[in-house]
Design an enzyme around this catalytic site. Sequence first.
Site, PDB file in Angstrom:
ATOM      1  N   SER A   1      66.981  73.541   6.948  1.00  0.00           N
ATOM      2  CA  SER A   1      66.784  74.791   6.233  1.00  0.00           C
ATOM      3  C   SER A   1      65.313  75.229   6.295  1.00  0.00           C
ATOM      4  O   SER A   1      64.722  75.283   7.360  1.00  0.00           O
ATOM      5  CB  SER A   1      67.275  74.639   4.789  1.00  0.00           C
ATOM      6  OG  SER A   1      67.260  75.874   4.116  1.00  0.00           O
TER       7      SER A   1
ATOM      8  N   ASP B   1      76.490  79.995   7.435  1.00  0.00           N
ATOM      9  CA  ASP B   1      76.776  78.750   6.708  1.00  0.00           C
ATOM     10  C   ASP B   1      76.910  78.966   5.207  1.00  0.00           C
ATOM     11  O   ASP B   1      76.864  78.017   4.426  1.00  0.00           O
ATOM     12  CB  ASP B   1      75.696  77.696   6.989  1.00  0.00           C
ATOM     13  CG  ASP B   1      74.289  78.147   6.573  1.00  0.00           C
ATOM     14  OD1 ASP B   1      74.169  79.044   5.717  1.00  0.00           O
ATOM     15  OD2 ASP B   1      73.300  77.593   7.106  1.00  0.00           O
TER      16      ASP B   1
ATOM     17  N   HIS C   1      75.859  75.223   4.385  1.00  0.00           N
ATOM     18  CA  HIS C   1      74.411  75.104   4.551  1.00  0.00           C
ATOM     19  C   HIS C   1      73.876  73.705   4.240  1.00  0.00           C
ATOM     20  O   HIS C   1      73.160  73.115   5.047  1.00  0.00           O
ATOM     21  CB  HIS C   1      73.702  76.134   3.678  1.00  0.00           C
ATOM     22  CG  HIS C   1      72.221  76.163   3.879  1.00  0.00           C
ATOM     23  ND1 HIS C   1      71.636  76.552   5.065  1.00  0.00           N
ATOM     24  CD2 HIS C   1      71.190  75.823   3.049  1.00  0.00           C
ATOM     25  CE1 HIS C   1      70.320  76.467   4.956  1.00  0.00           C
ATOM     26  NE2 HIS C   1      70.027  76.033   3.757  1.00  0.00           N
TER      27      HIS C   1
END
Length: 532
Positions: A182, A389, A414
Amino acid sequence: MAVLLEEIVQSVELWLKLLRKKPQPHVNPNLDPVLLVPGVAGSILKAVSDDNGKEERVWIRIFGADYKCRTKLWSRFDPSTGKTVSLDPKSSIMVPEDRFGLYAIDVLDPDMIIGRDCVYYFHDMIVEMIKWGFQEGKTLFGFGYDFRQSNRLPQTLERLAAQLELVYNASGGKKITIISHSMGGLLVKCFMCLHSDIFEKYVKNWIAIAAPFQGAPGYVTSTFLNGMSFVEGWEQNFFISKWSMHQLLIECPSIYELMGCLNFQWQHIPLLEIWREKLDKDGNSHIILEPYSPAESIEIFKEALSANTVNYHGEIIALPFNLEILKWANETRDILSCAKVPSKVKFYNIYAINLETPHSVCYGSAEAPVTDLQQLPFFQPTYVCVDGDGTVPTESAKADGLNAEARVGVPGEHRGILCDHHVFRILKHWLKADSDPYYNPLNDYVILPTAFEMERHREKGLQVTSLKEEWEIITEDQYEGDTEPLVSSISVSHVGDKLSPRAEACATLTVHPQNEGKQHVELNAVSVSVDA
């Protein structure tokens, strides 16, 4: 009552720890070291008292989570330093470095027993990598950081440089593979831009997972106006409220750096849409849907948050949309846009697909239009979604702007992608922790040759060659297909000339139906040529 419940939970945890028996892990001394870098909210944070040095975990925790967030993590941005500084003047925020940096990014609330997987971060990946032969402190390390800060904050980048040097030395001078998740991808990219010499000295590979390279526009828009929840489901009742998170993140440069990039050529421009009542020149009322581009949305954020305040120990503190942070974040994006991977470093990108992901955000409706922009934080948004996601659009995650060795899309959520076995399989291959030369991460299946036979003989002036080959295709994907084998034939011929004889060949390919993740393929071929 809460104290008694906490004591019960701690007693159960102690009992469970006594039941656990950890087998002696396998260690592979040939592996290169790996450094795991988390994303936003992915590091344990502790508040340290300036008076007596006492430490307490403030992110994440169950008991008193909301109170500790408000008293210890709420902060203000200092434009002179680019740093977000806690409102509490008597304590400072630090990241624990136990277990060579892994403790801070493993299980974010080690005290939690029931529903513990909701606070897992790199936990499953760490467990899996240890099975492959990685060893904490020798070939496996972590880097936690204060995720409230800018991804280019000098203090954070200095700590990352020191950690890279530590990993390099601890592994005996082996270059490092960084695995980021991320927003950690933006942090690594900033470091690569601003300290390319150090990056090239210590880093061999960088694998980015679910990185918002061009931002997460829908997620950030709703975060600015409504806050966010770190966990979903019943567990969120034990954590920090969306309002408290909103007041925290409105002063965090990292969140502004996740806004949708203005100069990126989006397939569909992410919009902020608002149903509003308008009067025409005759005084007649009309309900219209007003769209605002990312640049135009700034004025909406300013108006909607113009009266936003917090009460900190009796002091009313204004927390509007911060234009100083926006300026800082735009400079960060300019730096990121110039990034290049050093020639001796290999970059890989894993992005998630197949989930509806907020892209444009809409407030109000034709029946209930927005009459006061300052009421937007109290509206429930609706979304126009794209593939992604659930947080980062696929379009953003794929657009790294770098020279990549490979980009692979994996269905997943995610944060959940960090415990996905497809991802583990890909990582194991790229980290050279397996010995499977037939695995191809680009399509995530294995082709295993199971038989090969070839014969040649002469017959009445002809050269006859027969070939039989079989393969097993092993894949994680399960699907309903044909119940009968698929048979295809092909034939080719060569007329022949003075240099090469006339020849003919024919082949039959049989593809059997998939069974338990395996698919059998047979090839039978014969070629005939005039014997020279």
